[in-house]
Design an enzyme around this catalytic site. Structure first.
Site, PDB file in Angstrom:
ATOM      1  N   GLU A 314       0.824  -1.205   0.000  1.00  0.00           N
ATOM      2  CA  GLU A 314       0.000   0.000   0.000  1.00  0.00           C
ATOM      3  C   GLU A 314       0.862   1.261   0.000  1.00  0.00           C
ATOM      4  O   GLU A 314       0.528   2.262  -0.642  1.00  0.00           O
ATOM      5  CB  GLU A 314      -0.910  -0.019   1.232  1.00  0.00           C
ATOM      6  N   GLU A 317       2.193   1.706  -3.445  1.00  0.00           N
ATOM      7  CA  GLU A 317       1.100   2.202  -4.285  1.00  0.00           C
ATOM      8  C   GLU A 317       0.890   3.698  -4.084  1.00  0.00           C
ATOM      9  O   GLU A 317       0.682   4.450  -5.053  1.00  0.00           O
ATOM     10  CB  GLU A 317      -0.179   1.437  -3.950  1.00  0.00           C
ATOM     11  N   CYS A 340      -8.273  -2.071   4.110  1.00  0.00           N
ATOM     12  CA  CYS A 340      -8.170  -3.269   4.949  1.00  0.00           C
ATOM     13  C   CYS A 340      -9.394  -3.488   5.831  1.00  0.00           C
ATOM     14  O   CYS A 340      -9.495  -4.520   6.486  1.00  0.00           O
ATOM     15  CB  CYS A 340      -6.906  -3.219   5.804  1.00  0.00           C
ATOM     16  N   SER A 360      -7.157   1.837  -2.147  1.00  0.00           N
ATOM     17  CA  SER A 360      -5.973   1.045  -2.460  1.00  0.00           C
ATOM     18  C   SER A 360      -6.422  -0.296  -3.023  1.00  0.00           C
ATOM     19  O   SER A 360      -7.385  -0.893  -2.541  1.00  0.00           O
ATOM     20  CB  SER A 360      -5.140   0.828  -1.198  1.00  0.00           C
ATOM     21  N   LYS A 399     -15.427  -9.566   8.110  1.00  0.00           N
ATOM     22  CA  LYS A 399     -14.394 -10.410   7.516  1.00  0.00           C
ATOM     23  C   LYS A 399     -14.988 -11.700   6.961  1.00  0.00           C
ATOM     24  O   LYS A 399     -14.424 -12.315   6.053  1.00  0.00           O
ATOM     25  CB  LYS A 399     -13.327 -10.728   8.562  1.00  0.00           C
ATOM     26  N   GLU A 402     -15.999 -10.700   3.611  1.00  0.00           N
ATOM     27  CA  GLU A 402     -14.821 -10.447   2.776  1.00  0.00           C
ATOM     28  C   GLU A 402     -14.226 -11.741   2.242  1.00  0.00           C
ATOM     29  O   GLU A 402     -13.868 -11.830   1.056  1.00  0.00           O
ATOM     30  CB  GLU A 402     -13.770  -9.691   3.580  1.00  0.00           C
ATOM     31  N   GLU A 407     -14.093 -12.365  -5.837  1.00  0.00           N
ATOM     32  CA  GLU A 407     -12.804 -11.970  -6.409  1.00  0.00           C
ATOM     33  C   GLU A 407     -11.618 -12.396  -5.553  1.00  0.00           C
ATOM     34  O   GLU A 407     -10.463 -12.238  -5.965  1.00  0.00           O
ATOM     35  CB  GLU A 407     -12.764 -10.447  -6.623  1.00  0.00           C
ATOM     36  N   CYS A 571     -10.424  -1.864  14.664  1.00  0.00           N
ATOM     37  CA  CYS A 571     -10.666  -3.306  14.810  1.00  0.00           C
ATOM     38  C   CYS A 571     -10.923  -3.714  16.252  1.00  0.00           C
ATOM     39  O   CYS A 571     -11.666  -4.662  16.506  1.00  0.00           O
ATOM     40  CB  CYS A 571      -9.470  -4.087  14.269  1.00  0.00           C
TER      41      CYS A 571
END
Length: 644
Positions: A314, A317, A340, A360, A399, A402, A407, A571
């Site tokens: 990241e 990037e 994230c 990102s 999560k 996710e 993908e 988190c």
């Protein structure tokens, strides 16, 4: 540090939070004439600032008043009436949570009238509460169950519903709704609107037909739910819980043909002790490693390894985007947003899809680990990836969604097979007959080794930004970050304020670019004299304010990099963490996380030897190279708010 000016475009139909709505006047009001009021509670005298609720006044003198709809994170509702008290001179009982003290009062909290009223409120709730406590997810951690015990409920005075009336909604990967257990406290509604400003849930109907539902009674998977699970953390009963896949994980562990590995994130390790009776903020990292091995996992890995990997991907990037914008003068999606937090990502997909290019492309640490496990780790150990089961212990119900994104299979297999919350893992450990706090500590398994302090602080709001800055500042300036920030602690990005904006002038740059990223950015000269502007926001209500500021061309539109976390506190306040939650509990968990960072031998992601070895042996074209993009980066979907 800056604040956000709110904009309310006429086309935006998203809910607007009513927070903050404090009952108290400004703090300095208590210093003015008449700023304090005398209250007598059960014979005890106390002075409180004018406007203080009776509930808070009672706490000052140690008087317990039961509550149910009240929650420290939410605005006052006063709908359950469990907290009623008797105020002399008042004809009826008053809800202590919603009664502001504006003149001297005499209050009684446990007269016969009060006790009977509270007991009848609980009895009435139980009369429509379907389900058996022993098979409920919240057994022994249910606020209604606790009140029934406190008020001596030993039979159903007003009857009891024995058959299910409302089918469970299990459509979501993340959240299960069992409305048979709903007591209409509206905590979930206030959480979704006031705390998160998503507005998936609302009370519909009137009188005895009132119920909590979604738009047009659609399944949770078919509305704009972001899967954050904050509603679960504030639900007092078992009406909401995470979609538990622990039985499938047990089946994998019991299957001798499967190689089952687990990664653990820092926030569960700082909180799981609460499920075993420990105070919030007692870290259990080493004990948890031992417990997981005893439970049957073949390998126990540290998610912080791929948190460090995320920083390199990241961060690179970001440098590439800045180079494209400032040197090549190309149209570039800035500010770059962190990716994230899956709750935040889905929020952006629904509410601000036009800004998806700003995300990102780096996967979250959870998903990066899954991809690395089923490629490099599998090759290194001669294991067929189809026989590897990857489990992630996360603080987050989102999560679960996710890891089921279509993908997330760049390895050729599903990157992460199962996501477990902190609560679910505590239950698995208990099911295995293991008492976590009494275990000896053990380390993580190779080949990933121990991660850095930067990976640890990912668990707190501002942690991703601090980890990124530790690395980017050192690489760009050539200076040790300790020379600029004491002990490398970038405290300006820490804290629980809703939004923070920080400016960092770059007065010098390194003469050479590290070889690992040189092919992307040949020189740092273009950054000399630039003021790096970064921001941090946690909770999607705060994210909304930042996004509206960006849309309006406000100060946050000038940022280069912004960390967004979907949950309050980051988190450590995730929807899979132990219940209850409160600002004080989240603070205690954060303290544990920062203490672990301070005690780490290596505290910067770019100095993690295991990560550098991964680039040397496997991702040989470096961060943001072809192989990294193939395995560690992804794309997202513009979902919008239209519901068909």
């Amino acid at each position: 540090m800056s604040t956000v000016k709110e904009t309310r475009p006429g086309t935006d139909r998203a809910p607007v939070s009513q927070n903050p709505r404090p009952l108290t006047y400004p703090p300095d009001a208590s210093q003015s004439i008449g700023g304090e009021v005398s209250v007598q509670i059960d014979g005890q005298d106390v002075k409180v600032p004018i406007g203080t609720s009776l509930l808070d006044a009672a706490k000052k003198v140690g008087v317990h008043i039961p509550t149910l709809c009240h929650h420290p994170d939410l605005r006052v509702a006063g709908v359950c009436r469990v907290c009623v008290v008797e105020v002399e001179g008042q004809r009826t009982l008053q809800a202590a949570c919603a009664y502001p003290v504006t003149s001297p009062l005499k209050v009684h909290t446990h007269t016969r009238k009060v006790r009977q009223a509270r007991r009848h409120v609980v009895d009435l709730m139980l009369s429509t509460h379907c389900g058996e406590c022993y098979s409920c997810k919240r057994n022994n951690n249910c606020e209604l169950q606790k009140l029934a015990r406190e008020y001596g409920v030993d039979f159903f005075r007003f009857g009891h519903v024995k058959a299910s009336r409302i089918p469970k909604d299990e459509s979501s990967y993340s959240v299960v709704r069992d409305m048979d257990k709903c007591i209409l406290c509206r905590r979930c509604v206030r959480t979704c609107i006031d705390l998160q400003e998503v507005g998936v849930l609302e009370a519909i109907g009137r009188g005895h037909e009132t119920r909590i539902s979604t738009y047009l009674d659609k399944a949770l998977a078919d509305v704009v739910c972001i899967n954050c699970g904050q509603c679960i953390n504030r639900c007092p009963t078992g009406a909401l819980h995470a979609n538990d896949t622990s039985d499938e994980v047990w089946r994998a562990i019991d299957d001798p043909t499967k190689h089952v590995v687990i990664q653990t994130a820092p926030s569960p390790r700082a909180a799981i002790g609460e499920c075993f009776g420990l105070e919030p903020g007692v870290p259990m990292t080493g004990q948890l490693n031992t417990a997981l091995k005893l439970a049957g996992f073949d390998k126990v890995f540290d998610t912080n390894f791929t948190a460090d990997l995320t920083i390199l991907e990241e961060g690179t990037e970001l440098l590439v985007r800045l180079h494209d914008a400032l040197v090549k003068k190309q149209p570039t999606a800035l500010p770059q947003f962190t990716s994230c937090s899956p709750g935040w990502v889905k929020y952006l997909e629904h509410f601000h899809p036009e800004y998806i290019p700003n995300l990102s492309s780096a996967k979250s640490p959870q998903q990066m680990f899954g991809a690395v496990i089923k490629t490099w780790y599998a090759q290194r150990n001669g294991i067929d990836p189809k026989d590897i089961v990857t489990v992630a212990l996360m603080p987050c119900s989102a999560k679960k969604f996710e890891c089921n994104r279509p993908e997330m299979d760049s390895s050729g297999f599903k990157d992460v097979d199962f996501g477990l919350t902190t609560r679910e893992m505590a239950q698995m450990i208990q099911e295995a007959g293991i008492h976590l706090p009494s275990l000896a500590k053990s380390g993580f398994d190779d080949p990933f080794g121990d991660a850095t302090g930067s990976g640890v602080i990912f668990g707190a709001t501002g942690g991703v930004m601090e980890a990124a800055l530790r690395t980017v500042i050192e690489l760009v300036t050539g200076l040790k970050v300790e020379k600029l920030f004491e002990h490398a602690n970038i405290v300006s990005v820490r804290g629980f304020e809703g939004v923070r904006l920080i400016e960092l002038p770059i007065t010098q740059v390194a003469s050479e670019v590290p070889e690992i990223i040189r092919k992307h950015v040949p020189s740092f000269d273009f950054l000399k004299g630039v003021t790096l502007k970064v921001a941090v926001a946690h909770g999607t209500a705060n994210a909304k304010r930042v996004m509206e500021d960006i849309r309006a061309g406000g100060p946050f539109s000038e940022c280069h990099f912004i960390e967004f976390m979907g949950c309050p506190g980051g988190c450590l306040g995730g929807g899979g963490q132990p219940i209850p939650t409160s600002p004080e509990i989240r603070q205690a968990r954060a303290k544990a996380i920062y203490a672990e960072d301070a005690g780490s031998a290596v505290r910067k992601s770019h100095e993690n030897p295991a990560v550098l070895r991964l680039y040397t042996e496997f991702l040989t074209d470096g961060p943001c190279g072809h192989k990294s993009h193939e395995l560690l980066h992804t794309h997202y979907t513009a979902r919008g708010k239209h519901i068909g």
